[in-house]
Write a protein that holds these residues in place. Structure first.
Motif, PDB file in Angstrom:
ATOM      1  N   TYR A   3      18.407 -25.441 -20.097  1.00 20.99           N
ATOM      2  CA  TYR A   3      19.149 -26.696 -20.100  1.00 20.99           C
ATOM      3  C   TYR A   3      19.744 -26.942 -18.715  1.00 20.99           C
ATOM      4  O   TYR A   3      20.451 -26.081 -18.189  1.00 20.99           O
ATOM      5  CB  TYR A   3      20.261 -26.614 -21.142  1.00 20.99           C
ATOM      6  CG  TYR A   3      21.145 -27.823 -21.230  1.00 20.99           C
ATOM      7  CD1 TYR A   3      20.601 -29.089 -21.461  1.00 20.99           C
ATOM      8  CD2 TYR A   3      22.525 -27.711 -21.111  1.00 20.99           C
ATOM      9  CE1 TYR A   3      21.412 -30.201 -21.543  1.00 20.99           C
ATOM     10  CE2 TYR A   3      23.344 -28.819 -21.206  1.00 20.99           C
ATOM     11  CZ  TYR A   3      22.778 -30.064 -21.427  1.00 20.99           C
ATOM     12  OH  TYR A   3      23.590 -31.167 -21.520  1.00 20.99           O
ATOM     13  N   HIS A   4      19.451 -28.092 -18.123  1.00 22.26           N
ATOM     14  CA  HIS A   4      19.989 -28.390 -16.802  1.00 22.26           C
ATOM     15  C   HIS A   4      21.362 -29.060 -16.947  1.00 22.26           C
ATOM     16  O   HIS A   4      21.562 -30.210 -16.556  1.00 22.26           O
ATOM     17  CB  HIS A   4      19.023 -29.264 -16.002  1.00 22.26           C
ATOM     18  CG  HIS A   4      19.360 -29.285 -14.541  1.00 22.26           C
ATOM     19  ND1 HIS A   4      18.766 -30.136 -13.637  1.00 22.26           N
ATOM     20  CD2 HIS A   4      20.252 -28.546 -13.831  1.00 22.26           C
ATOM     21  CE1 HIS A   4      19.273 -29.917 -12.440  1.00 22.26           C
ATOM     22  NE2 HIS A   4      20.189 -28.962 -12.529  1.00 22.26           N
ATOM     23  N   GLY A   5      22.291 -28.320 -17.532  1.00 18.58           N
ATOM     24  CA  GLY A   5      23.616 -28.855 -17.842  1.00 18.58           C
ATOM     25  C   GLY A   5      24.448 -29.152 -16.611  1.00 18.58           C
ATOM     26  O   GLY A   5      25.303 -30.033 -16.628  1.00 18.58           O
ATOM     27  N   VAL A  58      12.727 -25.378 -10.461  1.00 20.12           N
ATOM     28  CA  VAL A  58      12.430 -26.723  -9.971  1.00 20.12           C
ATOM     29  C   VAL A  58      12.476 -27.678 -11.159  1.00 20.12           C
ATOM     30  O   VAL A  58      11.534 -27.764 -11.948  1.00 20.12           O
ATOM     31  CB  VAL A  58      11.053 -26.784  -9.275  1.00 20.12           C
ATOM     32  CG1 VAL A  58      10.782 -28.199  -8.766  1.00 20.12           C
ATOM     33  CG2 VAL A  58      10.995 -25.788  -8.122  1.00 20.12           C
ATOM     34  N   CYS A  59      13.584 -28.372 -11.290  1.00 19.49           N
ATOM     35  CA  CYS A  59      13.734 -29.346 -12.377  1.00 19.49           C
ATOM     36  C   CYS A  59      12.778 -30.510 -12.107  1.00 19.49           C
ATOM     37  O   CYS A  59      12.742 -31.030 -10.991  1.00 19.49           O
ATOM     38  CB  CYS A  59      15.180 -29.839 -12.435  1.00 19.49           C
ATOM     39  SG  CYS A  59      15.419 -31.209 -13.587  1.00 19.49           S
ATOM     40  N   PRO A  60      11.999 -30.929 -13.116  1.00 15.95           N
ATOM     41  CA  PRO A  60      11.064 -32.038 -12.873  1.00 15.95           C
ATOM     42  C   PRO A  60      11.772 -33.348 -12.551  1.00 15.95           C
ATOM     43  O   PRO A  60      11.147 -34.267 -12.022  1.00 15.95           O
ATOM     44  CB  PRO A  60      10.276 -32.138 -14.189  1.00 15.95           C
ATOM     45  CG  PRO A  60      11.043 -31.371 -15.193  1.00 15.95           C
ATOM     46  CD  PRO A  60      11.898 -30.382 -14.462  1.00 15.95           C
ATOM     47  N   PHE A  61      13.049 -33.425 -12.843  1.00 16.77           N
ATOM     48  CA  PHE A  61      13.801 -34.650 -12.538  1.00 16.77           C
ATOM     49  C   PHE A  61      14.603 -34.539 -11.243  1.00 16.77           C
ATOM     50  O   PHE A  61      14.716 -35.493 -10.496  1.00 16.77           O
ATOM     51  CB  PHE A  61      14.741 -34.991 -13.698  1.00 16.77           C
ATOM     52  CG  PHE A  61      14.039 -35.166 -15.007  1.00 16.77           C
ATOM     53  CD1 PHE A  61      13.207 -36.258 -15.226  1.00 16.77           C
ATOM     54  CD2 PHE A  61      14.184 -34.230 -16.020  1.00 16.77           C
ATOM     55  CE1 PHE A  61      12.553 -36.424 -16.441  1.00 16.77           C
ATOM     56  CE2 PHE A  61      13.535 -34.387 -17.229  1.00 16.77           C
ATOM     57  CZ  PHE A  61      12.708 -35.481 -17.441  1.00 16.77           C
ATOM     58  N   CYS A  62      15.187 -33.366 -10.994  1.00 17.50           N
ATOM     59  CA  CYS A  62      16.150 -33.211  -9.888  1.00 17.50           C
ATOM     60  C   CYS A  62      15.580 -32.513  -8.668  1.00 17.50           C
ATOM     61  O   CYS A  62      16.132 -32.628  -7.578  1.00 17.50           O
ATOM     62  CB  CYS A  62      17.369 -32.414 -10.353  1.00 17.50           C
ATOM     63  SG  CYS A  62      18.249 -33.189 -11.706  1.00 17.50           S
ATOM     64  N   GLY A  63      14.529 -31.715  -8.850  1.00 20.28           N
ATOM     65  CA  GLY A  63      14.037 -30.888  -7.753  1.00 20.28           C
ATOM     66  C   GLY A  63      14.574 -29.469  -7.880  1.00 20.28           C
ATOM     67  O   GLY A  63      15.119 -29.081  -8.904  1.00 20.28           O
ATOM     68  N   GLY A 116      23.304 -30.423 -13.998  1.00 20.72           N
ATOM     69  CA  GLY A 116      22.569 -31.438 -13.247  1.00 20.72           C
ATOM     70  C   GLY A 116      22.306 -32.651 -14.107  1.00 20.72           C
ATOM     71  O   GLY A 116      23.243 -33.309 -14.545  1.00 20.72           O
ATOM     72  N   CYS A 117      21.015 -32.890 -14.417  1.00 20.15           N
ATOM     73  CA  CYS A 117      20.635 -34.126 -15.105  1.00 20.15           C
ATOM     74  C   CYS A 117      20.766 -34.036 -16.621  1.00 20.15           C
ATOM     75  O   CYS A 117      20.508 -34.995 -17.319  1.00 20.15           O
ATOM     76  CB  CYS A 117      19.199 -34.486 -14.743  1.00 20.15           C
ATOM     77  SG  CYS A 117      17.999 -33.282 -15.371  1.00 20.15           S
ATOM     78  N   ARG A 118      21.153 -32.871 -17.132  1.00 22.30           N
ATOM     79  CA  ARG A 118      21.361 -32.658 -18.575  1.00 22.30           C
ATOM     80  C   ARG A 118      20.075 -32.814 -19.392  1.00 22.30           C
ATOM     81  O   ARG A 118      20.121 -33.228 -20.551  1.00 22.30           O
ATOM     82  CB  ARG A 118      22.451 -33.576 -19.118  1.00 22.30           C
ATOM     83  CG  ARG A 118      23.778 -33.344 -18.444  1.00 22.30           C
ATOM     84  CD  ARG A 118      24.894 -34.107 -19.105  1.00 22.30           C
ATOM     85  NE  ARG A 118      26.116 -33.913 -18.372  1.00 22.30           N
ATOM     86  CZ  ARG A 118      26.473 -34.605 -17.303  1.00 22.30           C
ATOM     87  NH1 ARG A 118      25.679 -35.563 -16.859  1.00 22.30           N
ATOM     88  NH2 ARG A 118      27.589 -34.351 -16.691  1.00 22.30           N
TER      89      ARG A 118
HETATM   90 ZN   LIG Z   1      17.606 -31.786 -13.658  1.00 21.64          ZN
END
Ligand SMILES: [Zn+2]
Lengths: 209, 91
Positions: free
Chosen positions: B55-57, B4-9, B59-61
């Motif tokens: 690293y959420h590469g 669960v990315c804190p920015f993207c979900g 997605g939001c990077r």
């Molecule tokens: Zn993200």
């Protein structure tokens, strides 16, 4: 003497063939439209300047810039979230170019012109979600991915910015996709493969939805 | 596995890249050779809860700090790493 032509051309100029693709003899279940000649500026807050950028963006666009995965319709522009403290400004007709945005936003933000660095593809039709479901793990059900929802995500290992625009006049959902220019042709072929079984109507346009 | 990315979900594992242990801290300039060797090369092989950089590469990077149990793969927390998304980082 060599003569150079600097006329901008779509990265899909060769791959995109207008007309019908895939299954024939049925109403096309998927419409793929490349939108050409748009202005796209990436705006990234400088460290610690997020609040200041939000204020400057509100003054410029008349709406609050997205601070979560959303696309917001502002004055002559769509603001699309692209990551923490950053968003895209999508417009057409020279209303928000790098030249006009720098004086307004470059204090609290770094700006970079992505107009020719991305391809914009609009996807709709009764089978649009079925076709995208083969490529995306995001729940794109119309009740889950509402108008204005956005995502920085990947399709076929390619980074994309995806958001749901306003519905078509016939009520069907529209999904917009920004992809890096150099990956666009590859993703385009993947989109065609995914959509072929439903019948595809291919076109290009200069109208931002 | 999903993170669960804190920015993207919530997103699938394929959008993330694993960097490694988030515990080692770069030694001060003038640290001993042993301390630097430890920082560069030596890692704990934890059976249980670990802190890791992901690293959420796709997605939001953003760089993320993930607390994960290596026995169960249970993820108990995901935070932006220092420097990711200036507005949300306390560190
Ligand atoms: Zn993200």
């Amino acid at each position: 003497m060599v003569e150079f032509s600097w006329a901008p051309r779509s990265p899909l100029e060769h791959a995109l063939v207008t007309g019908a693709h895939g299954t024939r003899g049925i109403e096309a279940g998927v419409s793929l439209t490349e939108i050409r000649n748009f202005d796209l500026i990436q705006v990234m807050a400088r460290r610690g300047k997020g609040a200041e950028l939000a204020k400057a963006a509100k003054a410029r666009f008349g709406v609050t810039a997205p601070d979560a995965p959303k696309a917001v319709q502002g004055k002559d522009a769509t603001l699309i979230w692209s990551g923490p403290d950053q968003f895209f400004v999508l417009s057409a007709g020279g209303k928000h170019t790098l030249q006009t945005l720098v004086p307004a936003l470059s204090g609290p933000a770094s700006l970079s012109d992505q107009s020719h660095a991305r391809v914009l593809i609009s996807i709709s039709g009764v089978k649009a979600r079925a076709m995208l479901a083969k490529l995306s793990s995001i729940d794109l059900h119309v009740g889950a991915f509402l108008i204005g929802a956005a995502a920085a995500t990947s399709m076929d290992h390619t980074s994309v910015t995806l958001w749901r625009g306003n519905d078509r006049p016939d009520g069907l959902a529209v999904f917009n996709l920004l992809v890096f220019a150099t990956f666009a042709e590859s993703l385009w072929h993947t989109l065609l493969d995914s959509a072929a079984e439903y019948g595809v109507a291919i076109s290009h346009s200069e109208e931002l939805a | 596995m999903r993170i669960v990315c804190p920015f993207c979900g919530e997103r699938e594992l394929g959008e993330f890249t694993y960097l490694g242990d988030a515990k080692p801290v770069r030694p001060e300039a003038g640290a001993s050779e042993d301390e630097v060797f430890d920082y560069v090369y030596l890692r704990d092989n934890v059976a249980g809860e670990t802190n890791e950089y992901w690293y959420h590469g796709g997605g939001c990077r953003a760089w993320l700090k993930v607390t994960r149990n290596t026995l169960t793969h249970e993820i108990s927390s995901v935070e932006p790493a220092a420097g990711a998304g200036a507005a949300k980082v306390g560190a």
